[in-house]
Design a protein around this motif. Structure first.
Motif, PDB file in Angstrom:
ATOM      1  N   ILE A  89       0.864  -1.178   0.000  1.00 35.08           N
ATOM      2  CA  ILE A  89       0.000   0.000   0.000  1.00 35.08           C
ATOM      3  C   ILE A  89       0.900   1.227   0.000  1.00 35.08           C
ATOM      4  CG2 ILE A  89      -1.789   1.271   1.244  1.00 35.08           C
ATOM      5  CD1 ILE A  89      -2.718  -1.346   2.442  1.00 35.08           C
ATOM      6  N   ALA A  90       0.732   2.066  -1.031  1.00 34.16           N
ATOM      7  CA  ALA A  90       1.557   3.269  -1.167  1.00 34.16           C
ATOM      8  C   ALA A  90       0.682   4.507  -1.053  1.00 34.16           C
ATOM      9  CB  ALA A  90       2.286   3.252  -2.509  1.00 34.16           C
ATOM     10  N   THR A  91       1.065   5.422  -0.173  1.00 25.90           N
ATOM     11  CA  THR A  91       0.412   6.722  -0.037  1.00 25.90           C
ATOM     12  C   THR A  91       1.494   7.796  -0.059  1.00 25.90           C
ATOM     13  OG1 THR A  91       0.531   6.888   2.370  1.00 25.90           O
ATOM     14  CG2 THR A  91      -1.296   5.616   1.453  1.00 25.90           C
ATOM     15  N   ARG A  92       1.076   9.062  -0.045  1.00 25.21           N
ATOM     16  CA  ARG A  92       2.073  10.138  -0.020  1.00 25.21           C
ATOM     17  C   ARG A  92       2.829  10.174   1.307  1.00 25.21           C
ATOM     18  NH1 ARG A  92      -0.074  14.360   2.949  1.00 25.21           N
ATOM     19  NH2 ARG A  92      -2.360  14.418   3.156  1.00 25.21           N
ATOM     20  N   ASP A  93       2.353   9.395   2.283  1.00 30.56           N
ATOM     21  CA  ASP A  93       3.031   9.345   3.574  1.00 30.56           C
ATOM     22  C   ASP A  93       4.040   8.205   3.649  1.00 30.56           C
ATOM     23  OD1 ASP A  93       3.230  10.515   6.220  1.00 30.56           O
ATOM     24  OD2 ASP A  93       2.372   8.650   6.979  1.00 30.56           O
ATOM     25  N   GLY A  94       4.090   7.354   2.600  1.00 31.16           N
ATOM     26  CA  GLY A  94       5.037   6.253   2.596  1.00 31.16           C
ATOM     27  C   GLY A  94       4.446   4.970   2.041  1.00 31.16           C
ATOM     28  N   ARG A  95       5.193   3.889   2.155  1.00 32.48           N
ATOM     29  CA  ARG A  95       4.777   2.591   1.638  1.00 32.48           C
ATOM     30  C   ARG A  95       4.833   1.566   2.768  1.00 32.48           C
ATOM     31  NH1 ARG A  95       5.626   1.835  -3.964  1.00 32.48           N
ATOM     32  NH2 ARG A  95       6.274  -0.312  -3.600  1.00 32.48           N
ATOM     33  N   ARG A  96       3.953   0.578   2.654  1.00 33.29           N
ATOM     34  CA  ARG A  96       3.978  -0.515   3.621  1.00 33.29           C
ATOM     35  C   ARG A  96       3.625  -1.806   2.910  1.00 33.29           C
ATOM     36  NH1 ARG A  96       0.773  -0.919   9.440  1.00 33.29           N
ATOM     37  NH2 ARG A  96       1.557  -2.993  10.013  1.00 33.29           N
ATOM     38  N   ARG A 150      -8.726   4.125  -0.658  1.00 33.20           N
ATOM     39  CA  ARG A 150      -8.223   5.020   0.374  1.00 33.20           C
ATOM     40  C   ARG A 150      -7.755   4.202   1.577  1.00 33.20           C
ATOM     41  NH1 ARG A 150     -12.882   9.103   1.674  1.00 33.20           N
ATOM     42  NH2 ARG A 150     -14.003   7.157   1.781  1.00 33.20           N
ATOM     43  N   LEU A 151      -6.946   4.825   2.378  1.00 30.77           N
ATOM     44  CA  LEU A 151      -6.400   4.168   3.563  1.00 30.77           C
ATOM     45  C   LEU A 151      -6.711   5.015   4.783  1.00 30.77           C
ATOM     46  CD1 LEU A 151      -4.635   1.905   4.788  1.00 30.77           C
ATOM     47  CD2 LEU A 151      -2.679   3.394   4.455  1.00 30.77           C
ATOM     48  N   SER A 152      -7.404   4.429   5.748  1.00 25.53           N
ATOM     49  CA  SER A 152      -7.701   5.109   6.998  1.00 25.53           C
ATOM     50  C   SER A 152      -7.117   4.311   8.146  1.00 25.53           C
ATOM     51  CB  SER A 152      -9.218   5.253   7.192  1.00 25.53           C
ATOM     52  OG  SER A 152      -9.768   6.075   6.180  1.00 25.53           O
ATOM     53  N   THR A 176      -5.532  10.971   9.653  1.00 22.24           N
ATOM     54  CA  THR A 176      -5.621  11.428   8.276  1.00 22.24           C
ATOM     55  C   THR A 176      -5.981  10.268   7.352  1.00 22.24           C
ATOM     56  OG1 THR A 176      -3.904  13.055   8.753  1.00 22.24           O
ATOM     57  CG2 THR A 176      -4.413  12.639   6.438  1.00 22.24           C
ATOM     58  N   THR A 177      -6.872  10.523   6.399  1.00 21.39           N
ATOM     59  CA  THR A 177      -7.215   9.540   5.385  1.00 21.39           C
ATOM     60  C   THR A 177      -6.443   9.857   4.109  1.00 21.39           C
ATOM     61  OG1 THR A 177      -9.418   9.191   6.292  1.00 21.39           O
ATOM     62  CG2 THR A 177      -9.081   8.575   3.993  1.00 21.39           C
ATOM     63  N   TYR A 178      -5.760   8.862   3.562  1.00 23.01           N
ATOM     64  CA  TYR A 178      -4.906   9.058   2.400  1.00 23.01           C
ATOM     65  C   TYR A 178      -5.449   8.303   1.186  1.00 23.01           C
ATOM     66  CZ  TYR A 178      -1.374  10.498   5.852  1.00 23.01           C
ATOM     67  OH  TYR A 178      -0.695  11.116   6.871  1.00 23.01           O
ATOM     68  N   LYS A 179      -5.267   8.907   0.015  1.00 14.11           N
ATOM     69  CA  LYS A 179      -5.460   8.150  -1.210  1.00 14.11           C
ATOM     70  C   LYS A 179      -4.334   7.134  -1.315  1.00 14.11           C
ATOM     71  CE  LYS A 179      -7.789  11.781  -3.844  1.00 14.11           C
ATOM     72  NZ  LYS A 179      -7.753  12.629  -5.069  1.00 14.11           N
TER      73      LYS A 179
END
Length: 444
Positions: free
Chosen positions: A260-267, A402-404, A425-428
């Motif tokens: 899962i990749a968001t602007r806050d990082g990857r996991r 989205r990721l919450s 924060t909820t991220y795309k």
């Protein structure tokens, strides 16, 4: 509406999902029909319990006022709080259980989306807990959690099988929380499943008894299991999965990495899925990993039940018998709300039930009850009704990726939880699935 003392017994437009004849039938079946018609006939008490679930933040006296608010010009009873309590005790839990047995099951709908996948009805099993009043009689049956914000209340455990496409309840069981989910599951699965269904479950349900219970019904399974579970590689398949066996049951194992990749990082996390769908051509590994994501629909169903209907409150009943009665009323009310949603979305081709707002449905049902509107169906069948028209006029946007954070948000409290600093924060998000094709072991 009904006449005389039976007039207050209704649910507004939702009465069409639990009509008078259905309620009378369960009362006759359970031997709870009143001997003499007084101010609170048994049928009226059943509807009172269901209406109480629509207005969970109100006492039964206030619920009664809402049931009679729209009965203009009729002479209706004005029972005391004690009379309402005695009527509920007199009725017992059996009629509500029989009513739930009549309405439970996957709602009648077309086979689009995730309702059916490659000819299989997609279902999920999971459990949750509900808080009950802290009384001496309840404590004799239900236990308290050791920790948590609601740890001061006793709890019951609820386990359900839900249709993922419509979030309707196929069957459910509940009891003391001291008994684990895996102990409740085999009997529930045996009742709820049949051939032509596939059940999704998390790692806690990957046990011998549960897998045996599922396969004995003829249903298929897709369950995540622990990576340290020893499953021999019997034959490696072209899609990266491999054939194995689980205590004699032929299974197929899929190992995948999901990023899962968001602007806050990857996991990246590792998934190991076990299924009884052995054909890699009909059921490719990548599609099964994607299907497994639908297991979260049961989490959303519990959110609707506990947060939207209950509003985060505990149950009301102060005795175990009353708790049983209330939970069956709660499950029945939830089920008919989901049926109303499915009836509405099914009239608009291409609209998935998960786009319907459960909150709008609940509030529309409350308004119709207060107005005593739409109780009996017109001569022309209308599957949408006032509730459905509001649902269709306020559809949610198509679900986005989205990721919450998985965190408890206690909306009923004005105060933050102590010691917690949670990023809400909820991220795309972008999700990547990689099937892990390990090198097969050398021959013996």
């Amino acid at each position: 509406m009904a006449e005389g003392a039976f007039a207050p017994g209704h649910l507004g437009e939702l009465t069409q999902h639990v009509p008078f004849e259905m309620v009378d039938a369960v009362l006759t079946e359970t031997g709870k029909t009143q001997v003499r018609v007084r101010d609170l006939p048994s049928r009226v008490v059943v509807y009172l319990l269901l209406a109480g679930c629509l207005f969970n933040d109100r006492g039964y006296g206030q619920v009664w006022h809402r049931m009679v608010a729209g009965l203009h010009g009729l002479a209706v009873a004005a029972p005391t709080a004690a009379a309402l309590t005695q009527a509920r005790v007199r009725l017992g839990a059996a009629p509500l259980k029989a009513l739930f047995d009549l309405v439970r099951g996957p709602a009648a709908t077309s086979t689009r989306g995730w309702v059916c996948w490659r000819g299989l009805l997609v279902t999920a099993i999971d459990g949750t807990t509900l808080s009950v009043p802290d009384t001496a009689t309840n404590l004799a049956v239900f236990t308290k959690k050791a920790s948590g914000n609601t740890g001061s209340y006793p709890h019951l455990r609820l386990l359900a099988v839900v249709c993922c496409g419509t979030r309707t309840v196929i069957d459910a069981v509940f009891g003391p929380s001291g008994i684990g989910e895996t102990s409740y599951a085999p009997a529930l699965l045996t009742r709820a499943l049949r051939a032509g269904m596939i059940v999704l479950a998390d790692r806690g349900f990957a046990t011998n008894d549960i897998i045996t219970a599922i396969t004995s019904t003829g249903a298929d399974l897709l369950i995540r299991c622990k990576t340290n579970r020893k499953l021999p590689t019997l034959h490696r398949l072209a899609d990266g999965s491999y054939l194995s066996h689980w205590m004699g049951t032929p299974v197929r194992v899929i190992e995948a990495e999901i990023t899962i990749a968001t602007r806050d990082g990857r996991r990246t996390g590792s998934y190991r899925l076990v299924t009884t769908l052995l054909d890699p051509h009909t059921y490719p590994a990548f599609d099964l990993v994607t299907l497994y994501h639908q297991r979260w629909e049961i989490e959303t169903a519990y959110l609707e039940l506990k947060s939207t209907i209950l509003g985060g409150h505990i149950l009301r009943a102060r005795t175990p018998e009353g708790i049983t009665q209330e939970v069956y009323a709660l499950l029945t009310t939830y089920q008919i709300l989901r049926q109303a949603i499915t009836d509405a979305t099914d009239t608009r081709p291409g609209t998935d039930p998960d786009r319907a707002s459960f909150t709008i449905t609940l509030n529309a049902a409350r308004d119709q009850l207060v107005q005593a509107a739409g109780i009996i169906a017109d001569t022309v069948t209308d599957l949408v009704g006032h509730i459905g028209r509001l649902v269709l006029a306020n559809l949610l946007p198509k679900r986005r990726t989205r990721l919450s954070p998985r965190a408890v948000k206690r909306a009923t409290s004005r105060y933050p939880a102590k010691g917690l600093n949670i990023n809400r924060t909820t991220y795309k998000a972008t999700i990547t699935i990689n099937i892990t094709a390990l090198t097969p072991p050398p021959p013996p």
